[in-house]
Structure formats: structure tokens, C-alpha cells
Enzyme design. Structure first.
Site, mmCIF file in Angstrom:
data_model
loop_
_atom_site.group_PDB
_atom_site.id
_atom_site.type_symbol
_atom_site.label_atom_id
_atom_site.label_comp_id
_atom_site.label_asym_id
_atom_site.label_seq_id
_atom_site.Cartn_x
_atom_site.Cartn_y
_atom_site.Cartn_z
ATOM 1 N N GLY A 58 36.218 39.710 38.064
ATOM 2 C CA GLY A 58 36.388 40.325 36.748
ATOM 3 C C GLY A 58 36.701 39.261 35.717
ATOM 4 N N GLN A 63 39.977 35.639 28.108
ATOM 5 C CA GLN A 63 40.040 34.508 29.046
ATOM 6 C C GLN A 63 39.076 33.385 28.651
ATOM 7 O OE1 GLN A 63 39.896 37.294 32.662
ATOM 8 N NE2 GLN A 63 41.222 35.644 33.359
ATOM 9 N N CYS A 116 44.336 35.580 39.387
ATOM 10 C CA CYS A 116 43.810 35.600 38.027
ATOM 11 C C CYS A 116 43.190 34.239 37.728
ATOM 12 C CB CYS A 116 44.928 35.906 37.034
ATOM 13 S SG CYS A 116 44.343 36.026 35.335
ATOM 14 N N LEU A 117 41.999 34.256 37.136
ATOM 15 C CA LEU A 117 41.323 33.000 36.810
ATOM 16 C C LEU A 117 42.112 32.198 35.773
ATOM 17 C CD1 LEU A 117 37.646 34.313 36.699
ATOM 18 C CD2 LEU A 117 38.714 32.949 38.513
ATOM 19 N N HIS A 158 43.876 45.472 35.881
ATOM 20 C CA HIS A 158 44.203 44.062 35.615
ATOM 21 C C HIS A 158 43.507 43.594 34.323
ATOM 22 C CE1 HIS A 158 44.548 39.710 37.222
ATOM 23 N NE2 HIS A 158 43.644 39.596 36.258
ATOM 24 N N GLU A 159 42.243 43.990 34.138
ATOM 25 C CA GLU A 159 41.470 43.542 32.962
ATOM 26 C C GLU A 159 41.946 44.224 31.676
ATOM 27 O OE1 GLU A 159 39.950 41.003 33.511
ATOM 28 O OE2 GLU A 159 39.495 41.157 35.643
ATOM 29 N N HIS A 162 44.845 42.492 30.395
ATOM 30 C CA HIS A 162 44.496 41.282 29.628
ATOM 31 C C HIS A 162 44.243 41.615 28.152
ATOM 32 C CE1 HIS A 162 44.219 37.831 32.288
ATOM 33 N NE2 HIS A 162 43.451 38.459 33.170
#
Ligand code: GNR
Ligand code: NI
Length: 196
Positions: A58, A63, A116-117, A158-159, A162
């Protein structure tokens, strides 16, 4: 003068840099998108390419430092159909979410390991509702309503976090969160010193 029968335009997707903690931009609340047009679709293509390259399942626009409410997710299996022949994955089915809203969450909670990236190489268990319903506009700008379960339910929550400036480490104990924040702050300072 002859005219060509058709002109085919194409565009190469671009892998964009992913920002990491402690970058304060990750704490911004992203703005709603007004219109799904070709420019936004080009951005969503770049987000998918960036996410696959990372690799991740994702990615939220913030990000890649764009504070707009856009998410791309692909939780389908990334393994090869056949390891020997390296034939393509069974299903690669990206979902593009414009202005996603969590319309319902299940009472049932489950614990899932998250990463998480924007917090590379750090993984912890997080509890979230095990299912949710999401309303959003798709790649064509068409309204959609999707019931999410399993890893997709975890990932979309999670997204959407963000988009609201929330990170999965916010759900951990203060001790764990402070420890990971300090580690990334130290690494960022060392990078600055190294560049100078
Ligand atoms: O690649 C990712 N994996 C993942 C695993 C468990 C829960 C959430 C995620 S999302 C993450 C990519 C990312 O940072 N998205 O914002
Ligand atoms: Ni993330």
C-alpha cells in the site's frame, strides 16, 4: 499532406522518493481531491510503480510528499505462479482509492503485524477492526463502496491513517514509539552530517 491514422501517446511511470520519519510532512492532514483527471491518474500510476518497487502492499500520496487524499493498495499475491519459469503472479489487482472514507468498522478486533515504507525495517503487532467498509472514488472517478476483510482491511485502515497524519507507531506504547523515533532521528542527523 498525409496525416497519421492515429497518434499513440504513452508515458513512462516514475518511481518517486518515499519520505520517512522524522519528516514532519508525514504528520500533515491531506486535502480532498476535487477531480479525477488524467493528471491524477498519472500520479496514481507513479504511486503503484513506487509501491511495487519499494516493495510494499500500500502507499498513501503523503509518503511521496503529496498531501492529497489518494491511496493505492495491492494485497494480491506477489509470488510467481511458477518459481522455475518465473511466470507472472496469479492476480495483481491494484485498487486506487480517491478520498477514501471508512464508513463502518466491525466490532471484532484482530492483531496483525504491520510495517510502513516510511518507517523502514520496523515491524510490530497492531490491533484494528478485522473488517471495514470503505467509500471512495475509483481510477475513473466513479463512487465505490467496498467491504474489506483480512490484510486489505488492515492495509486500508493503515493508509487512511496516513491521510490523517497518523502512523502505526502511534498505537504502540510510548516506550516503543519513543525508541523508534529516536533511532530514526539519530540516523537523519548522521545523514545530514555525512552530506556536509
Ligand atoms: O507494505 C506495507 N505492508 C503493510 C503490512 C501490514 C500492514 C500495513 C502495511 S502497509 C505497508 C506499506 C505502507 O507503508 N503503506 O502506507
Ligand atoms: Ni505506511
Amino acid at each position: 499532406m498525409t496525416r497519421p491514422a492515429a497518434v499513440i501517446y504513452f508515458r513512462l511511470m516514475t518511481i518517486r522518493p518515499i519520505i520517512c520519519i522524522p519528516d514532519p510532512r508525514l504528520r500533515q492532514v491531506s486535502k480532498p481531491v476535487e477531480k479525477v483527471d488524467d493528471e491524477l491518474r498519472a500520479l496514481m500510476d507513479d504511486m503503484l510503480e513506487t509501491m511495487i518497487d519499494a516493495p510494499g502492499i500500500g502507499l498513501a500520496a503523503i509518503q511521496i510528499a503529496l498531501p492529497i487524499r489518494v491511496v493505492v493498495i495491492d494485497c494480491s499475491e506477489r509470488e510467481y505462479e511458477n518459481e522455475e519459469t518465473k511466470s507472472p503472479p496469479r492476480q495483481s489487482k491494484p485498487i486506487y482509492f480517491v478520498n477514501p472514507e471508512i464508513a463502518w468498522v466491525s466490532e471484532e478486533i484482530k492483531s496483525h503485524e504491520e510495517g510502513c515504507l516510511s518507517i523502514p525495517d520496523y515491524f510490530e503487532m497492531v490491533e484494528r477492526p478485522s473488517a471495514c467498509r470503505v467509500r471512495y472514488d475509483d481510477y475513473e472517478g466513479k463512487p465505490q463502496d467496498l467491504l474489506c476483510e483480512g490484510i486489505l482491511a488492515t492495509c486500508i485502515q493503515h493508509e487512511v491513517d496516513h491521510l490523517n497524519g497518523i502512523l502505526f507507531i502511534d498505537y504502540l506504547s510510548r516506550l516503543k514509539r519513543d525508541r523508534v523515533m529516536r533511532k530514526f532521528q539519530k540516523a537523519a542527523k548522521e545523514r545530514i552530517r555525512g552530506d556536509a
